[in-house]
Design an enzyme around this catalytic site. Structure first.
Site, mmCIF file in Angstrom:
data_model
loop_
_atom_site.group_PDB
_atom_site.id
_atom_site.type_symbol
_atom_site.label_atom_id
_atom_site.label_comp_id
_atom_site.label_asym_id
_atom_site.label_seq_id
_atom_site.Cartn_x
_atom_site.Cartn_y
_atom_site.Cartn_z
ATOM 1 N N LYS A 112 -1.316 4.950 13.674
ATOM 2 C CA LYS A 112 -1.616 5.472 12.331
ATOM 3 C C LYS A 112 -2.702 4.635 11.656
ATOM 4 C CE LYS A 112 2.726 7.848 11.577
ATOM 5 N NZ LYS A 112 3.998 7.927 10.882
ATOM 6 N N LYS A 195 2.990 15.078 21.528
ATOM 7 C CA LYS A 195 4.225 15.509 20.861
ATOM 8 C C LYS A 195 3.892 16.402 19.678
ATOM 9 C CE LYS A 195 4.864 11.969 17.360
ATOM 10 N NZ LYS A 195 5.687 11.062 16.607
ATOM 11 N N LYS A 198 3.678 16.528 12.587
ATOM 12 C CA LYS A 198 3.140 17.056 11.335
ATOM 13 C C LYS A 198 1.659 16.743 11.195
ATOM 14 C CE LYS A 198 7.539 16.115 9.647
ATOM 15 N NZ LYS A 198 8.409 15.135 9.036
HETATM 16 P P1 TYM Z 1 10.150 11.696 11.281
HETATM 17 O O1 TYM Z 1 10.362 12.149 9.875
HETATM 18 O O2 TYM Z 1 8.772 11.569 11.781
HETATM 19 O O3 TYM Z 1 10.925 12.659 12.257
HETATM 20 C C1 TYM Z 1 12.275 13.041 12.034
HETATM 21 C C2 TYM Z 1 13.023 13.103 13.365
HETATM 22 O O4 TYM Z 1 12.419 14.063 14.235
HETATM 23 C C3 TYM Z 1 12.139 13.465 15.502
HETATM 24 N N1 TYM Z 1 10.923 14.070 16.059
HETATM 25 C C4 TYM Z 1 10.852 14.653 17.266
HETATM 26 N N2 TYM Z 1 11.763 14.838 18.227
HETATM 27 C C5 TYM Z 1 11.367 15.497 19.343
HETATM 28 N N3 TYM Z 1 10.107 15.981 19.529
HETATM 29 C C6 TYM Z 1 9.165 15.812 18.581
HETATM 30 N N4 TYM Z 1 7.950 16.318 18.768
HETATM 31 C C7 TYM Z 1 9.506 15.125 17.390
HETATM 32 N N5 TYM Z 1 8.835 14.791 16.261
HETATM 33 C C8 TYM Z 1 9.708 14.157 15.464
HETATM 34 C C9 TYM Z 1 11.948 11.987 15.192
HETATM 35 O O5 TYM Z 1 12.149 11.187 16.319
HETATM 36 C C10 TYM Z 1 13.006 11.773 14.139
HETATM 37 O O6 TYM Z 1 14.268 11.576 14.731
HETATM 38 N N6 TYM Z 1 10.931 6.765 10.943
HETATM 39 C C11 TYM Z 1 11.583 8.053 11.013
HETATM 40 C C12 TYM Z 1 12.452 8.353 9.818
HETATM 41 C C13 TYM Z 1 13.491 7.339 9.505
HETATM 42 C C14 TYM Z 1 14.725 7.141 10.191
HETATM 43 C C15 TYM Z 1 15.390 6.123 9.485
HETATM 44 C C16 TYM Z 1 15.306 7.721 11.302
HETATM 45 C C17 TYM Z 1 13.456 6.460 8.459
HETATM 46 N N7 TYM Z 1 14.608 5.720 8.435
HETATM 47 C C18 TYM Z 1 16.669 5.650 9.874
HETATM 48 C C19 TYM Z 1 16.571 7.272 11.706
HETATM 49 C C20 TYM Z 1 17.226 6.251 10.994
HETATM 50 C C21 TYM Z 1 10.511 9.144 11.093
HETATM 51 O O7 TYM Z 1 9.402 8.957 10.673
HETATM 52 O O8 TYM Z 1 10.947 10.337 11.536
#
Ligand code: TYM
Length: 332
Positions: A112, A195, A198
């Site tokens: 990023k 992957k 967004k």
């Molecule tokens: P975020 O908001 O980017 O994504 C949310 C969840 O979706 C999963 N994900 C995917 N899984 C499979 N294929 C994909 N293409 C794909 N894109 C996204 C992510 O792995 C995630 O589980 N840092 C985290 C948010 C967070 C969090 C936490 C998660 C903040 N605190 C505590 C667990 C526990 C994030 O940016 O996810």
């Protein structure tokens, strides 16, 4: 019942199919066996400097999609991260035991910050995984259901928990990542080796939960495949077709081998048509239910308030214990 926590960023008005399969469907089934807390990580979303009105709307929309997909607020706590101040407070404490180099090795930060350039890269983006560690450690979460892209952040969380415990005595549960192999990574329809994300270059590659069914069907129809014309699962040689098969299988519950047999001698057009039916069949009702929930913001806010009460009770206790252990004088 083992404790579990997970969260998603409200960086868009709609979750995408990667979020849905990689995380949300696991969340819904894990409620049966776990004491779960599900968080909309609105503070994390500040790292993309959202417009204030958009952030407010997206935070509620994200919570509504959790509910619409089947998160049950009578069993699981559903809350906004900013409603529980202990997240930020513990993050500061953890940041003081996190190495600068250690944080700099996070590949999501490297990717990023490379995209945003030195000027656009904030301290918030750098310390983001420390806040994520605080989210998890506050609740003694034994398991954290996430997609593959969060594995390294989970590893950092484990390291911080172990480091704190070694220095100040047993305090945190060391959490495990819960990443089912089949749905760990959903790929972009236009670029099936990347992957689904967004921040992908083209919206055509992303299936959004809130897309109209006709839009979803069109995106799936134009998914990139290959020229050999055989419906077979092979991630290396046939990433596009394999992605479609994996999506179908995850949503329909049909084994990939059975799908291969069913499509033997048939073309990609047939496959895409059926994948579109399966996807819209599942997401259509989730979209409708989300709209209904958003039409009644008072009820939604009440659910979030109740979730925050439950979360604050647990998090407040953990933070008090931590402050005491590290030698901060507690107020009378
Ligand atoms: P975020 O908001 O980017 O994504 C949310 C969840 O979706 C999963 N994900 C995917 N899984 C499979 N294929 C994909 N293409 C794909 N894109 C996204 C992510 O792995 C995630 O589980 N840092 C985290 C948010 C967070 C969090 C936490 C998660 C903040 N605190 C505590 C667990 C526990 C994030 O940016 O996810």
């Amino acid at each position: 019942r083992p404790r579990l926590l997970s969260g998603m960023q409200p960086t868009s008005g709609s979750l995408h199919l990667g979020n849905y399969l990689g995380a949300l469907t696991q969340w819904v089934s894990l409620q049966e066996t776990h004491d779960a807390l599900y968080c909309v990580v609105d503070l994390h979303a500040l790292t993309v400097s959202p417009d204030p009105a958009a952030l407010r709307e997206r935070s509620r929309a994200t919570a509504a999609q959790y509910l619409a997909a089947g998160v049950d607020p009578s069993r699981s706590a559903l809350f906004l991260q900013s409603h529980v101040p202990a997240h930020v407070e513990l993050a500061w404490v953890l940041s003081c035991i996190t190495g600068y180099g250690e944080a700099g090795r996070m590949t999501q930060f490297k990717d990023k910050s490379a995209k945003q350039g030195a000027e656009g890269t904030t301290v918030g983006l750098f310390t983001y995984p420390v806040l994520m560690a605080a989210d998890i450690l506050l609740y003694d979460a034994a398991e954290v259901p996430v997609g593959e892209d969060q594995r390294q952040h989970l590893e950092l969380t484990r390291n911080l928990a172990q480091r704190f415990n070694a220095r100040f005595g047993p305090t945190f549960v060391v959490p495990e990542a819960y990443i089912p192999k089949e749905t760990a990574k959903v790929f972009d329809l236009q670029d099936p080796t990347a992957k689904m994300s967004k921040t992908s270059s083209s919206p055509k590659g992303i299936v959004d939960v809130m897309d109209e069914s006709s839009v979803t069907a069109k995106k799936i129809r134009s998914a990139v495949t290959d020229t050999d014309g055989v419906v077979r699962f092979d991630r290396a040689e046939k990433p596009g077709v394999s992605n479609l098969l994996a999506i179908h299988s995850a949503l329909s519950g049909t084994a990939i081998a059975d799908l291969e047999s069913a499509f033997a001698g048939r073309g990609y057009g047939d496959l895409k048509k059926e994948v579109a039916e399966v996807v819209t069949g599942v997401l259509g009702p989730v979209r409708e239910r989300t709209r209904e929930l958003l039409a009644d913001p008072d009820s939604l806010d009440e659910i979030l308030a109740e979730g925050a009460r439950r979360a604050n009770a647990i998090a407040g206790e953990t933070l008090a214990k931590v402050y005491d252990k590290i030698g901060l004088v507690r107020p009378r």
